[in-house]
Scaffold this motif. Structure first.
Motif, mmCIF file in Angstrom:
data_model
loop_
_atom_site.group_PDB
_atom_site.id
_atom_site.type_symbol
_atom_site.label_atom_id
_atom_site.label_comp_id
_atom_site.label_asym_id
_atom_site.label_seq_id
_atom_site.Cartn_x
_atom_site.Cartn_y
_atom_site.Cartn_z
ATOM 1 N N ASP A 50 -0.245 13.029 10.508
ATOM 2 C CA ASP A 50 0.091 14.260 9.669
ATOM 3 C C ASP A 50 0.977 13.453 7.999
ATOM 4 O OD1 ASP A 50 1.867 15.863 8.126
ATOM 5 O OD2 ASP A 50 2.085 16.746 9.683
ATOM 6 N N VAL A 51 0.389 13.093 7.158
ATOM 7 C CA VAL A 51 0.799 11.844 6.263
ATOM 8 C C VAL A 51 2.165 13.099 5.599
ATOM 9 C CG1 VAL A 51 -1.464 12.178 4.942
ATOM 10 C CG2 VAL A 51 0.059 13.901 4.026
ATOM 11 N N THR A 52 2.692 13.253 5.960
ATOM 12 C CA THR A 52 3.883 14.355 6.019
ATOM 13 C C THR A 52 4.561 13.506 7.074
ATOM 14 O OG1 THR A 52 4.159 15.884 6.506
ATOM 15 C CG2 THR A 52 3.752 16.099 4.873
ATOM 16 N N SER A 56 4.130 9.541 13.318
ATOM 17 C CA SER A 56 2.445 9.768 13.185
ATOM 18 C C SER A 56 1.764 8.928 12.305
ATOM 19 C CB SER A 56 2.204 11.762 12.624
ATOM 20 O OG SER A 56 1.684 11.698 11.469
ATOM 21 N N ILE A 57 1.917 8.220 11.178
ATOM 22 C CA ILE A 57 1.471 7.512 10.452
ATOM 23 C C ILE A 57 1.433 6.171 11.710
ATOM 24 C CG2 ILE A 57 1.224 6.085 8.505
ATOM 25 C CD1 ILE A 57 2.183 8.734 7.013
ATOM 26 N N ALA A 58 2.168 5.160 11.692
ATOM 27 C CA ALA A 58 2.269 5.026 12.597
ATOM 28 C C ALA A 58 2.011 3.994 13.688
ATOM 29 C CB ALA A 58 4.309 4.109 13.096
ATOM 30 N N SER A 59 1.955 6.073 14.887
ATOM 31 C CA SER A 59 1.225 5.482 15.815
ATOM 32 C C SER A 59 -0.534 5.967 15.207
ATOM 33 C CB SER A 59 1.467 7.196 16.169
ATOM 34 O OG SER A 59 2.412 6.904 16.782
ATOM 35 N N ALA A 60 -0.825 6.745 14.186
ATOM 36 C CA ALA A 60 -2.260 6.436 13.673
ATOM 37 C C ALA A 60 -2.631 4.732 13.777
ATOM 38 C CB ALA A 60 -2.592 6.865 12.971
ATOM 39 N N LEU A 61 -2.095 4.380 12.928
ATOM 40 C CA LEU A 61 -2.439 2.499 12.966
ATOM 41 C C LEU A 61 -1.973 1.795 14.026
ATOM 42 C CD1 LEU A 61 -0.181 2.380 8.590
ATOM 43 C CD2 LEU A 61 -2.873 3.218 9.501
ATOM 44 N N LYS A 62 -1.668 2.203 14.598
ATOM 45 C CA LYS A 62 -1.153 1.006 15.820
ATOM 46 C C LYS A 62 -2.712 1.673 16.706
ATOM 47 C CE LYS A 62 2.201 0.366 19.741
ATOM 48 N NZ LYS A 62 0.675 0.874 21.272
ATOM 49 N N ALA A 63 -2.991 2.133 16.789
ATOM 50 C CA ALA A 63 -4.458 2.881 17.275
ATOM 51 C C ALA A 63 -5.567 2.409 16.560
ATOM 52 C CB ALA A 63 -5.003 4.961 17.820
ATOM 53 N N ALA A 64 -5.738 2.967 15.772
ATOM 54 C CA ALA A 64 -6.841 2.036 14.992
ATOM 55 C C ALA A 64 -7.225 0.144 14.742
ATOM 56 C CB ALA A 64 -6.564 2.890 13.419
ATOM 57 N N ASN A 65 -5.454 -0.296 15.060
ATOM 58 C CA ASN A 65 -6.104 -1.057 15.203
ATOM 59 C C ASN A 65 -6.103 -1.475 16.122
ATOM 60 O OD1 ASN A 65 -5.121 -2.806 12.288
ATOM 61 N ND2 ASN A 65 -3.174 -1.490 12.369
ATOM 62 N N LEU A 105 0.169 10.535 0.422
ATOM 63 C CA LEU A 105 -0.349 9.644 -0.151
ATOM 64 C C LEU A 105 0.339 8.691 -0.497
ATOM 65 C CD1 LEU A 105 -3.578 10.507 -2.774
ATOM 66 C CD2 LEU A 105 -1.554 8.621 -3.340
ATOM 67 N N MET A 106 1.075 8.410 -0.864
ATOM 68 C CA MET A 106 2.102 7.008 -1.261
ATOM 69 C C MET A 106 2.251 6.519 0.088
ATOM 70 S SD MET A 106 4.420 8.295 -4.472
ATOM 71 C CE MET A 106 3.405 8.074 -6.231
ATOM 72 N N ARG A 107 2.577 7.114 1.008
ATOM 73 C CA ARG A 107 2.650 6.735 2.545
ATOM 74 C C ARG A 107 1.976 6.656 3.086
ATOM 75 N NH1 ARG A 107 5.089 12.015 3.562
ATOM 76 N NH2 ARG A 107 7.179 11.258 2.555
ATOM 77 N N ALA A 111 2.188 2.292 3.624
ATOM 78 C CA ALA A 111 2.215 1.701 5.405
ATOM 79 C C ALA A 111 0.828 0.772 5.618
ATOM 80 C CB ALA A 111 1.900 2.753 5.915
ATOM 81 N N LEU A 112 -0.403 0.941 4.645
ATOM 82 C CA LEU A 112 -1.710 -0.326 4.957
ATOM 83 C C LEU A 112 -1.704 -1.638 3.820
ATOM 84 C CD1 LEU A 112 -4.113 -0.008 6.225
ATOM 85 C CD2 LEU A 112 -3.226 2.574 6.674
ATOM 86 N N ILE A 113 -1.246 -0.793 2.647
ATOM 87 C CA ILE A 113 -1.340 -2.769 1.707
ATOM 88 C C ILE A 113 -0.297 -3.712 2.252
ATOM 89 C CG2 ILE A 113 0.603 -3.128 -0.252
ATOM 90 C CD1 ILE A 113 0.179 -0.697 -1.761
ATOM 91 N N PRO A 114 0.487 -3.387 4.115
ATOM 92 C CA PRO A 114 1.249 -4.472 4.252
ATOM 93 C C PRO A 114 -0.255 -5.586 4.423
ATOM 94 C CG PRO A 114 2.690 -3.401 4.019
ATOM 95 C CD PRO A 114 1.932 -2.642 3.875
#
Length: 267
Positions: A50-52, A56-65, A105-107, A111-114
Motif C-alpha cells: 500500500d503506497v500510503t 508495507s513498502i519496506a516489507s514488499a521490497l524485502k520480499a522482492a530482493n 509515488l514519491m515514497r 525507497a528504491l533510489i538508494p
C-alpha cells in the motif's frame, strides 16, 4: 534476468503490465493492497503493498530482493481519481487523493533510489496521465496530483541521470479500465443545485469518451518500450485522444482550447 516491481497490479494497467513483462521473460513483483494470485511460478511474486503505508513498502521490497536478488525497474502505477465538484470535496478526501497519487509515488521512489544508486543503475517509470498537462471539468484535484507527478518526474530525471538511473513518464489518455467506476471516488452534493445540470451532462459525456479509450495493454506496451528502448526519452504518450489533445494544446491559444473543451463536455 531483470526484475520489475509494479504497484497497483491487481487490475487494469498494472495487471496488463505485469503480464507483459512476465511473458517477455522478466521476474515480476506484482504488488497490490489485497494480494491475490492466479499463477505459481518462480518468476512471479505477488505481495502486499500500500503506497500510503511505509511499512508495507519496506516489507514488499524485502520480499522482492530476497526472492530475486535485486530490482531493476519500478512502475509507479497505483492511483485513483477523485472526481466531482470541488466545492463538494472535504479536506480529508483531497488529502487522501494526494497521499496516494503524489506522496505514495514519491515514497516508492524514495525507497528504491538508494538501491538503484548502490547497484549503479535502475529505472523509475511513473504512470501519470494526459491530465498532467491539460485539464477537464470535475477533475480539479485529480489534475492537481497528476500535474505534481509530471513536474516531479521531469525534475527528478535531471538529478538521477548522472547516477545512471533513468526516469520515465507514461501519459495515457482515456483507458478502458475501472478508473471511471471502481477506482473513482465521485463526489457531488446534489444540494448544490447550481451544479447539477452541468455535472450530469459533463460526467455523462466524459464516460462516453472513456468508453472509446485504448485498452490497458496499450499502456503496458508503452511501459515496456520505456523500460527497454535504452533511450533518454522522458515522455511516452498513449492513446489517440491524448496525442491529439496534447498536440492541440500546444498550438492553439489558451482561451480557444478552453472554449473547445467546454463546448465538448458542457455545452
Amino acid at each position: 534476468m531483470k526484475t520489475i516491481l509494479i504497484t497497483g497490479a491487481s487490475t487494469g494497467i498494472g495487471r496488463a503490465t505485469a503480464e507483459r513483462f512476465f511473458a517477455r521473460g522478466w521476474n515480476v513483483v506484482a504488488t497490490m493492497r489485497t494480494p491475490k494470485s492466479e499463477r505459481e511460478h518462480d518468476r512471479w511474486l505477488v505481495t502486499r503493498l500500500d503506497v500510503t503505508d511505509a511499512d508495507s513498502i519496506a516489507s514488499a521490497l524485502k520480499a522482492a530482493n530476497e526472492r530475486f536478488g535485486r530490482i531493476d525497474a519500478l512502475v509507479n502505477n497505483a492511483g485513483y481519481g477523485l472526481v466531482g465538484t470541488f466545492e463538494s470535496m472535504d479536506e480529508a478526501r483531497i488529502r487522501r487523493q494526494f497521499e496516494t497519487n503524489v506522496f505514495g509515488l514519491m515514497r516508492m521512489c524514495r525507497a528504491l533510489i538508494p538501491q538503484f544508486r548502490e547497484q549503479g543503475e535502475g529505472m523509475l517509470i511513473n504512470v501519470a496521465s494526459m491530465g498532467g498537462r491539460l485539464t477537464f471539468p470535475f477533475y480539479s484535484v485529480y489534475h492537481a496530483t497528476k500535474w505534481a507527478v509530471d513536474g516531479f518526474t521531469e525534475a527528478l530525471a535531471f538529478e538521477l541521470a548522472p547516477l545512471c538511473i533513468r526516469v520515465k513518464l507514461i501519459e495515457p489518455g482515456a483507458i478502458k479500465t475501472d478508473f471511471y467506476e471502481r477506482s473513482a471516488d465521485f463526489v457531488h452534493d446534489r444540494a448544490l443545485s447550481a451544479y447539477n445540470a452541468i455535472v450530469d451532462k459533463g460526467m455523462r459525456r466524459m464516460r462516453k469518451a472513456a468508453s472509446r479509450g485504448a485498452a490497458p495493454e496499450a499502456v503496458a506496451d508503452a511501459i515496456w518500450k520505456a523500460a527497454t528502448d535504452g533511450s533518454s526519452r522522458l515522455r511516452y504518450v498513449v492513446g489517440a485522444d491524448a496525442k491529439g489533445l496534447l498536440a492541440l494544446r500546444r498550438v492553439v491559444p489558451d482561451g480557444v482550447y478552453r472554449r473547445l473543451i467546454a463546448k465538448q463536455l458542457l455545452g
